[in-house]
Design a protein around this motif. Structure first.
Motif, PDB file in Angstrom:
ATOM      1  N   HIS A   1       0.873  -1.172   0.000  1.00 55.80           N
ATOM      2  CA  HIS A   1       0.000   0.000   0.000  1.00 55.80           C
ATOM      3  C   HIS A   1       0.910   1.221   0.000  1.00 55.80           C
ATOM      4  CE1 HIS A   1      -3.428  -2.621   1.034  1.00 55.80           C
ATOM      5  NE2 HIS A   1      -2.478  -3.305   1.662  1.00 55.80           N
ATOM      6  N   LEU A   2       0.769   2.089  -1.015  1.00 54.23           N
ATOM      7  CA  LEU A   2       1.782   3.140  -1.173  1.00 54.23           C
ATOM      8  C   LEU A   2       1.255   4.330  -1.957  1.00 54.23           C
ATOM      9  CD1 LEU A   2       2.359   2.275  -4.286  1.00 54.23           C
ATOM     10  CD2 LEU A   2       4.097   0.807  -3.294  1.00 54.23           C
ATOM     11  N   PRO A   3       1.888   5.502  -1.742  1.00 52.84           N
ATOM     12  CA  PRO A   3       1.550   6.667  -2.559  1.00 52.84           C
ATOM     13  C   PRO A   3       2.200   6.549  -3.933  1.00 52.84           C
ATOM     14  CG  PRO A   3       3.236   7.246  -0.958  1.00 52.84           C
ATOM     15  CD  PRO A   3       2.839   5.831  -0.666  1.00 52.84           C
ATOM     16  N   VAL A   4       1.515   7.050  -4.944  1.00 47.11           N
ATOM     17  CA  VAL A   4       2.039   7.021  -6.308  1.00 47.11           C
ATOM     18  C   VAL A   4       1.918   8.414  -6.923  1.00 47.11           C
ATOM     19  CG1 VAL A   4       1.480   4.593  -6.694  1.00 47.11           C
ATOM     20  CG2 VAL A   4      -0.203   6.339  -7.298  1.00 47.11           C
ATOM     21  N   THR A   5       2.793   8.683  -7.888  1.00 45.52           N
ATOM     22  CA  THR A   5       2.665   9.895  -8.691  1.00 45.52           C
ATOM     23  C   THR A   5       2.608   9.482 -10.152  1.00 45.52           C
ATOM     24  OG1 THR A   5       5.070  10.181  -8.690  1.00 45.52           O
ATOM     25  CG2 THR A   5       3.820  11.427  -7.060  1.00 45.52           C
ATOM     26  N   LEU A   6       1.767  10.170 -10.916  1.00 42.84           N
ATOM     27  CA  LEU A   6       1.655   9.920 -12.345  1.00 42.84           C
ATOM     28  C   LEU A   6       2.537  10.935 -13.049  1.00 42.84           C
ATOM     29  CD1 LEU A   6       0.362   8.393 -14.695  1.00 42.84           C
ATOM     30  CD2 LEU A   6      -1.583   9.955 -14.543  1.00 42.84           C
ATOM     31  N   ALA A   7       3.596  10.450 -13.688  1.00 45.11           N
ATOM     32  CA  ALA A   7       4.574  11.329 -14.318  1.00 45.11           C
ATOM     33  C   ALA A   7       4.096  11.799 -15.684  1.00 45.11           C
ATOM     34  CB  ALA A   7       5.914  10.602 -14.442  1.00 45.11           C
ATOM     35  N   ASP A   8       4.801  12.795 -16.226  1.00 46.23           N
ATOM     36  CA  ASP A   8       4.428  13.349 -17.522  1.00 46.23           C
ATOM     37  C   ASP A   8       4.532  12.322 -18.644  1.00 46.23           C
ATOM     38  OD1 ASP A   8       4.009  15.766 -16.262  1.00 46.23           O
ATOM     39  OD2 ASP A   8       5.973  16.575 -16.762  1.00 46.23           O
ATOM     40  N   ASP A   9       5.390  11.310 -18.463  1.00 44.40           N
ATOM     41  CA  ASP A   9       5.542  10.279 -19.503  1.00 44.40           C
ATOM     42  C   ASP A   9       4.531   9.141 -19.330  1.00 44.40           C
ATOM     43  OD1 ASP A   9       6.520   8.991 -17.279  1.00 44.40           O
ATOM     44  OD2 ASP A   9       8.516   8.615 -18.088  1.00 44.40           O
ATOM     45  N   ASP A  10       3.531   9.336 -18.469  1.00 46.46           N
ATOM     46  CA  ASP A  10       2.433   8.388 -18.240  1.00 46.46           C
ATOM     47  C   ASP A  10       2.868   7.175 -17.410  1.00 46.46           C
ATOM     48  OD1 ASP A  10      -0.349   8.333 -18.608  1.00 46.46           O
ATOM     49  OD2 ASP A  10      -0.203   6.761 -20.113  1.00 46.46           O
ATOM     50  N   THR A  11       4.067   7.203 -16.855  1.00 42.96           N
ATOM     51  CA  THR A  11       4.466   6.127 -15.956  1.00 42.96           C
ATOM     52  C   THR A  11       4.032   6.474 -14.538  1.00 42.96           C
ATOM     53  OG1 THR A  11       6.659   7.076 -15.520  1.00 42.96           O
ATOM     54  CG2 THR A  11       6.456   5.537 -17.370  1.00 42.96           C
TER      55      THR A  11
END
Length: 203
Positions: A39-49
């Motif tokens: 269970h973790l925080p995520v960020t959506l990068a500009d390259d869609d990863t």
């Protein structure tokens, strides 16, 4: 995900905005000891990863590089009583929810990329706390930050498939859906009620 095409959420921009706003996910992957979840925080990068980090001591950490992973981002959810529709006794209970599944290959990232992910995560969420002064990593003792960073590993998931579901009673007449939304709001579930009142457009 629910098989009914009525509930498929196919507005890519809206789905990605939802993932950015929620920022918290479950990561599923297979280990030699069987399937595991973090269970973790995520960020959506500009390259869609999708970028994320987790503790080196997490049992998934040593098995992720090169693995296929499944990230699940959940939204508000709740029980729906059939009585709320006002359609008579032949309705049945259900559960409304929003969820996004992202499948892809996982790669280990270097220290600089991991720290960038942490900085971006902080920046995105600190802005929402204004007028509180924004926390930034450069305010902290660099030695302490380095010691903490040595205990985590950073990764990115390169998506190969996105699947999104918004199950919000779109299969009911509008008046019934809105009546159920009012009942959900009366229970204090205002986020779910708002989604029910204004669900994503059908595909």
């Amino acid at each position: 995900m629910h098989p009914n095409p009525t509930f498929r959420w196919q507005d890519e921009a809206a789905v990605r905005a939802f993932v950015r706003a929620r920022s918290f996910a479950q990561l599923f992957a297979t280990t030699p000891d069987g399937p595991a979840v973090a269970h973790l925080p995520v960020t959506l990068a500009d390259d869609d990863t999708l970028r994320f980090h987790l503790a080196r001591s997490n049992r998934l950490a040593s098995h992720l590089a090169g693995a296929t992973g499944l990230i699940v981002v959940n939204g508000p959810d709740g029980y729906i009583s059939p009585d709320w529709y006002g359609l008579g006794p032949d309705e049945v209970p259900t559960w409304n929810y929003l969820a996004v599944e992202i499948v892809g290959q996982i790669e280990l990232v270097d220290h600089a990329a991991m720290m960038d992910q942490i900085d971006r995560l902080g920046q995105e969420h600190e802005r929402a706390l204004a007028p509180k002064p924004e926390w930034r990593r450069d305010k902290a003792d660099p030695g302490k930050i380095d010691r903490m960073a040595s205990a985590i590993r950073g990764f990115r998931l390169i998506p190969s498939a996105w699947r999104a579901t918004a199950k919000l009673n779109q299969n009911k007449p509008e008046a019934a859906r809105l009546a159920a939304a009012d009942a959900v709001a009366a229970r204090g579930q205002h986020d779910l009620a708002q989604w029910m009142r204004d669900p994503p457009a059908r595909p």
